[in-house]
Design a protein around this motif. Structure first.
Motif, mmCIF file in Angstrom:
data_model
loop_
_atom_site.group_PDB
_atom_site.id
_atom_site.type_symbol
_atom_site.label_atom_id
_atom_site.label_comp_id
_atom_site.label_asym_id
_atom_site.label_seq_id
_atom_site.Cartn_x
_atom_site.Cartn_y
_atom_site.Cartn_z
ATOM 1 N N MET B 1 12.829 -45.214 -1.502
ATOM 2 C CA MET B 1 12.214 -43.659 -1.579
ATOM 3 C C MET B 1 10.850 -43.676 -2.240
ATOM 4 N N VAL B 2 10.041 -43.144 -1.443
ATOM 5 C CA VAL B 2 8.549 -43.176 -1.808
ATOM 6 C C VAL B 2 8.347 -41.688 -3.010
ATOM 7 N N SER B 3 7.969 -42.266 -3.926
ATOM 8 C CA SER B 3 7.828 -41.283 -5.071
ATOM 9 C C SER B 3 6.786 -40.371 -4.696
ATOM 10 N N GLU B 4 6.890 -39.023 -5.289
ATOM 11 C CA GLU B 4 6.005 -37.991 -4.818
ATOM 12 C C GLU B 4 4.263 -38.384 -5.170
ATOM 13 N N LEU B 5 4.154 -38.925 -6.207
ATOM 14 C CA LEU B 5 2.963 -39.666 -6.596
ATOM 15 C C LEU B 5 2.419 -40.543 -5.587
ATOM 16 N N GLN B 6 3.336 -41.375 -5.201
ATOM 17 C CA GLN B 6 2.791 -42.407 -4.290
ATOM 18 C C GLN B 6 2.611 -41.726 -2.813
ATOM 19 N N GLN B 7 3.315 -40.742 -2.417
ATOM 20 C CA GLN B 7 3.159 -40.111 -1.310
ATOM 21 C C GLN B 7 1.592 -39.426 -1.278
ATOM 22 N N ARG B 8 1.539 -38.710 -2.543
ATOM 23 C CA ARG B 8 0.066 -38.238 -2.713
ATOM 24 C C ARG B 8 -0.816 -39.130 -2.560
ATOM 25 N N MET B 9 -0.588 -40.008 -3.124
ATOM 26 C CA MET B 9 -1.901 -41.149 -3.402
ATOM 27 C C MET B 9 -2.154 -41.701 -1.990
ATOM 28 N N GLN B 10 -1.040 -41.839 -1.096
ATOM 29 C CA GLN B 10 -1.360 -42.452 0.123
ATOM 30 C C GLN B 10 -2.020 -41.291 1.102
ATOM 31 N N ASP B 11 -1.414 -40.284 0.885
ATOM 32 C CA ASP B 11 -2.101 -39.211 1.781
ATOM 33 C C ASP B 11 -3.659 -38.986 1.368
ATOM 34 N N SER B 12 -4.019 -38.999 0.082
ATOM 35 C CA SER B 12 -5.539 -38.956 -0.318
ATOM 36 C C SER B 12 -6.174 -40.208 0.102
ATOM 37 N N PHE B 13 -5.485 -41.261 -0.023
ATOM 38 C CA PHE B 13 -6.331 -42.435 0.620
ATOM 39 C C PHE B 13 -6.748 -42.290 2.068
ATOM 40 N N ARG B 14 -5.734 -41.810 2.785
ATOM 41 C CA ARG B 14 -5.866 -41.714 4.077
ATOM 42 C C ARG B 14 -6.952 -40.609 4.555
ATOM 43 N N GLU B 15 -7.007 -39.476 3.534
ATOM 44 C CA GLU B 15 -8.105 -38.526 3.757
ATOM 45 C C GLU B 15 -9.242 -38.990 3.476
#
Ligand SMILES: Cc1cc2nc3c(=O)[nH]c(=O)nc-3n(C[C@H](O)[C@H](O)[C@H](O)COP(=O)(O)OP(=O)(O)OC[C@H]3O[C@@H](n4cnc5c(N)ncnc54)[C@H](O)[C@@H]3O)c2cc1C
Ligand code: SF4
Ligand code: SF4
Lengths: 470, 383
Positions: B1-15
């Protein structure tokens, strides 16, 4: 890897010499090869041969792959831990051990940077000729394991011509010392040669003794541009036929010239089809004579313009232009795939021509540069790994290039090594009996297959292409 | 499971982190020997430009789990951009690390933001055993990590106003401005202090210490209130007109017989300030004043020497506990020809052995006086 196992490694080298944070494992998951990546389980920096023996014994007991890694600049995915395992670093084994001016040898640890070694010996009036373009960052251990070449290969040969002795930790944990500070040695099989270029698949090199030669007193660089590949290729043949062996005889095609010029802005003519960079070293008189002669030959063979560098600085600019060729090309597209198909010198024009045709046929962008003097070309494919459809075309084009090289009496790799990337094509060059013999050698030295597994030997060989030239 | 922080970080890096820039990196490794953090960590690929770019990509692609070690790898980067000239593929590393910092800052839980910006590379570097060798390098980084970086940062940020805001949001809280420092004892030398816009915000600590040192040497320090950014940033980005507007404001602000010197402590500013005279010579209203300004202008090392710092330093004997070196600020050395002054101070400073750096002048590490003002830092590195 479980904690207990990690602790066992910690006991050998100390915890400050072990890396396994998430960031660290990622940072050792790649090398300079495009499109290959895989994380190790642990990264270890041993201090000496003894520690490496302990590490190897443990890995052998636990069947853990060991991936030796210098600076990770190889272009064949040779240090990508595709089967996990421990990455061995030589950042703590990078010292000079001995410079022997009587026997003209230098003994070093494998982690020493090539340029540092070269600078050091030159400061002592001696010369270590192999100079891969990556020498500023590559390690001697990496050079020996890949049998790297360089710009000076034509006259001075490649790394293997300078390796006199090696200390190697074998997969069973025993320490082998091969060769010596000897100019002659025929006691038994030439194990030094077997290990040079073995890409970390037979053992771990922990000490290297290299032959040195006196530093040439003088050198001079010239350059010639051509309107056709054939003119350039004929110039190469004609220079050699005139019994001149220059230190360097480098080639760049039009695409490469343009890329270098974009990058360095040193006034290279973008409309030239080919460029030859020539250098000679030695006694002043001979050098002057040779460089003059080479320029005359170039002109006779149709060079459109030529020049001789007036100063060492000017020569450096020209040489730097060639050195940065790959990287300058890399600016053009997101992904750069560098090949090093090599053919007999006499076949260079045919090979370059074939590469250009293959590029058009598969609609891919390929520029070529390389060591014309020794037939070692670097067709460089500029592409984008994210484009799956294009990557398929690229693969077809590269396979065809290998095939043509072999048909012309050449090889799939002249200096970069097989690694994992070219493993599926190795049999094309060696044939079944060649591969089988190599497998037997590997099997007898490393029966557990823990030394850089997956490299050199492919699970499957690619089916050979049928190409009809012309 | 991807943690919420991980998801946020990934999205933020993508953005925020430009994929095309990342793809420019061919992982050739040519940048490694140029990177101070790579060298100081005894060649830890994690702390190299190539490693950091790989981590950026891995964050985007979800190939690495965000944790302290990943954060560290980015934090440790000094932003010195020594990797850029070394990179033959033209990777725009400076832009990438900026974007990365923005990405992290966006996704990080509140309260951690300031830490990200402020955390120095040294935390991680202390671990290295090879302390003596590291010290030389560290002092060098320290300078590199100084003004030059920030100047570039700001230059870059100017192009992207929203970024600027982001960055400013995490700058250290600015201390209340000290307008005038007067001293009880009568002072012989009066010095007007040019704070510089960046020095005044990001490097307020440096300014404070500079003033303290001047006072210690018996000078009276005045900070003219109306002063502005020197204008070099404008001047260097092709907007000389705007730069000259600042020049005029500054010439007015410092137009007083009250002081003997106008001092500045940043090489980049100093170079431009010294050129006010040249730029304003055609202007009838300002030519004379600008001439006065330039006459009084002095760099901090030279002023320290004039105020007798060498002798004071020599009095303070102590055993050498560290090796220091000095890397020239390109502007100070190349434009204002200040070479010996900072070195002589370092040579006389107690507790250090001075060693000249090979190629000290080759790469412009700015904020050359920094190490002098931060002796604790230099010492801490040794502990
Ligand atoms: C821009 C660029 C230009 C290049 N130019 C050239 C060139 O002109 N000529 C050329 O020949 N190559 C060139 N290369 C390829 C590469 O630099 C060489 O192969 C070099 O020798 C690799 O050195 P390294 O220290 O990076 O080794 P790595 O890439 O880390 O390792 C290479 C191989 O050696 C093995 N190995 C490393 N150390 C040891 C050890 N101590 N014991 C056992 N095995 C070990 C590894 O397992 C791996 O298989 C170039 C690469 C780049 C990126
Ligand atoms: S030199 Fe440039 S292309 Fe090469 S690894 Fe460093 S950043 Fe990437
Ligand atoms: S900016 Fe400086 S510290 Fe950061 S990666 Fe580049 S060279 Fe290294």
């Amino acid at each position: 890897m479980n904690d207990e196992m990690i602790q066992s490694f910690v006991r050998i080298v100390g915890k400050e010499n072990i890396k396994y944070s998430k960031a660290q494992l990622l940072a050792y998951s790649y090398d300079a090869t495009a499109n290959f990546q895989s994380k190790p389980d642990l990264v270890i920096s041993p201090k000496n041969t003894e520690e490496i023996v302990e590490i190897v014994k443990l890995c052998s007991k636990e069947h853990i792959p060991i991936i030796s890694r210098g600076s990770g600049t190889n272009l064949a995915a040779g240090t990508v831990p595709t089967q996990g395992g421990v990455v061995l670093l030589f950042n703590r084994m990078n010292e000079m051990i001995e410079l022997d001016e009587e026997n003209l040898t230098i003994t070093v640890q494998p982690g020493m940077i090539t340029l540092d070694l070269s600078t050091y010996v030159e400061a002592n009036g001696l010369f270590y000729p192999p100079d891969p373009s990556s020498m500023k960052i590559s390690t001697i251990g990496g050079n020996v394991s890949e049998n790297s070449g360089g710009l000076r290969g034509l006259k001075y040969g490649v790394t293997k011509d300078y390796v006199r002795a090696l200390t190697v930790v074998l997969p069973n944990g025993s320490v082998l010392k091969t060769g010596g500070k000897l100019a002659k040695d025929v006691a038994g099989y030439d194990l030094t040669s077997l290990l040079v270029g073995s890409e970390g698949t037979l053992g771990i090199i922990t000490e290297i003794t290299l032959k040195l030669i006196p530093l040439p007193v003088y050198k001079k660089t010239g350059i010639a541009y051509f309107n056709s590949l054939e003119d350039a290729a004929r110039t190469v043949s004609s220079i050699i036929a005139n019994k001149i062996i220059p230190v360097t005889l480098e080639f760049m095609d039009r695409g490469t010239i343009g890329a270098v010029e974009d990058f360095m802005n040193i006034g290279l003519p973008r409309d030239a089809e080919a460029m030859l960079l020539m250098e000679q070293d030695g006694d002043v008189e001979l050098v002057q004579k040779d460089i003059q002669k080479m320029i005359e030959i170039a002109v006779a063979e149709g060079a459109t313009s030529t020049s001789i560098a007036a100063s060492p600085e000017e020569a450096d600019v020209l040489k730097t232009g060639r050195r940065v060729a790959l990287s300058a090309l890399a600016r053009k597209r997101p992904t750069t795939i560098l090949e090093d198909a090599t053919v007999p010198r006499s076949e260079i024009a045919k090979m370059v021509r074939a590469i250009q045709e293959i590029a058009i046929k598969h609609d891919v962008q390929i520029s070529t540069f390389g060591h014309a003097g020794d037939g070692n070309l670097h067709p460089t494919c500029l592409t984008d790994v994210r484009n799956k459809e294009e990557m398929i075309r690229v693969e077809h084009a590269l396979a065809e290039i290998f095939e043509v090289a072999i048909q012309l009496g050449g090889t799939i790799t002249g200096e970069h090594g097989v690694g994992e990337m070219k493993a599926p094509y190795l049999e094309w060059k060696l044939g079944e009996s060649g591969i089988n013999l190599m497998k037997q050698i590997k099997q007898s030295i490393d029966p557990l297959n823990i030394m850089n597994p997956g490299k050199i030997f492919a699970k499957e060989t690619k089916t050979r292409l049928v190409i009809h030239n012309g | 499971m991807v943690s919420e922080l991980q998801q946020r970080m990934q999205d933020s890096f993508r953005e925020h982190v430009d994929e095309e820039y990342i793809m420019d990196c061919m992982r050739c490794g040519f940048c490694l020997p140029a990177c101070p953090t790579y060298l100081a960590t005894n060649q830890d690929e994690t702390h190299s430009p190539r490693g950091r770019i790989a981590l950026m990509k891995a964050m985007r692609d979800g190939d690495v789990v965000w944790d302290g070690s990943v954060a560290d790898a980015f934090d440790m980067c000094l932003g010195c951009r020594a990797c850029e000239p070394a990179c033959p593929a033209g990777v725009q590393y400076g832009a990438l690390i900026e974007e990365t910092r923005v990405a992290i800052q966006h996704a990080k839980p509140q309260g951690m933001k300031e830490k990200v910006m402020r955390k120095t590379a040294f935390d991680g570097l202390f671990a290295d055993q090879n302390k003596m060798a590291t010290t030389i390098k560290l002092v060098q980084f320290y300078q590199k990590s100084g003004l030059q970086t920030v100047t570039r940062k700001i230059g870059f940020l100017n192009l992207f106003p929203p970024f600027m805001k982001e960055m400013e949001g995490v700058l250290p809280a600015i201390e209340k401005k000290k307008e005038r420092v007067s001293s009880l004892k009568p002072k012989t030398t009066k010095v007007a202090f040019f704070t510089g816009c960046l020095m005044d915000t990001l490097f307020q600590e440096t300014n404070r210490k500079t003033i303290k040192l001047l006072e210690w040497l018996g000078a009276e320090v005045i900070i003219p209130r109306e002063q502005q950014c020197c204008g070099a940033l404008h001047g260097h980005s092709g907007e000389l007109e705007k730069g000259l507007r600042n020049a005029k404001i500054n010439v007015d602000a410092f137009d007083s017989n009250e002081f003997d010197y106008i001092v500045n402590n940043a090489g980049g500013c100093g170079a431009f300030l010294s050129e006010y005279e040249k730029h304003l010579q055609e202007n009838s209203k300002y030519a004379e004043k600008a001439n006065q300004f330039s006459q009084k202008l002095i760099d901090i090392s030279s002023l320290f020497i004039k105020l007798g710092m060498n002798a004071r330093l020599k009095e303070m004997r102590s055993e050498d506990v560290a090796i220091v070196t000095y890397q020239d600020s390109c502007h100070l050395r190349n434009v204002n020809k200040i070479f010996l002054e900072p070195r002589s101070l370092l040579m006389d400073a107690p507790g250090f052995e001075y060693k000249e750096l090979i190629d000290a002048g080759s790469c412009c590490g700015s904020a050359g006086i920094y190490n002098l003002l931060q002796p604790e830092m230099a010492r801490r590195i040794l502990i």
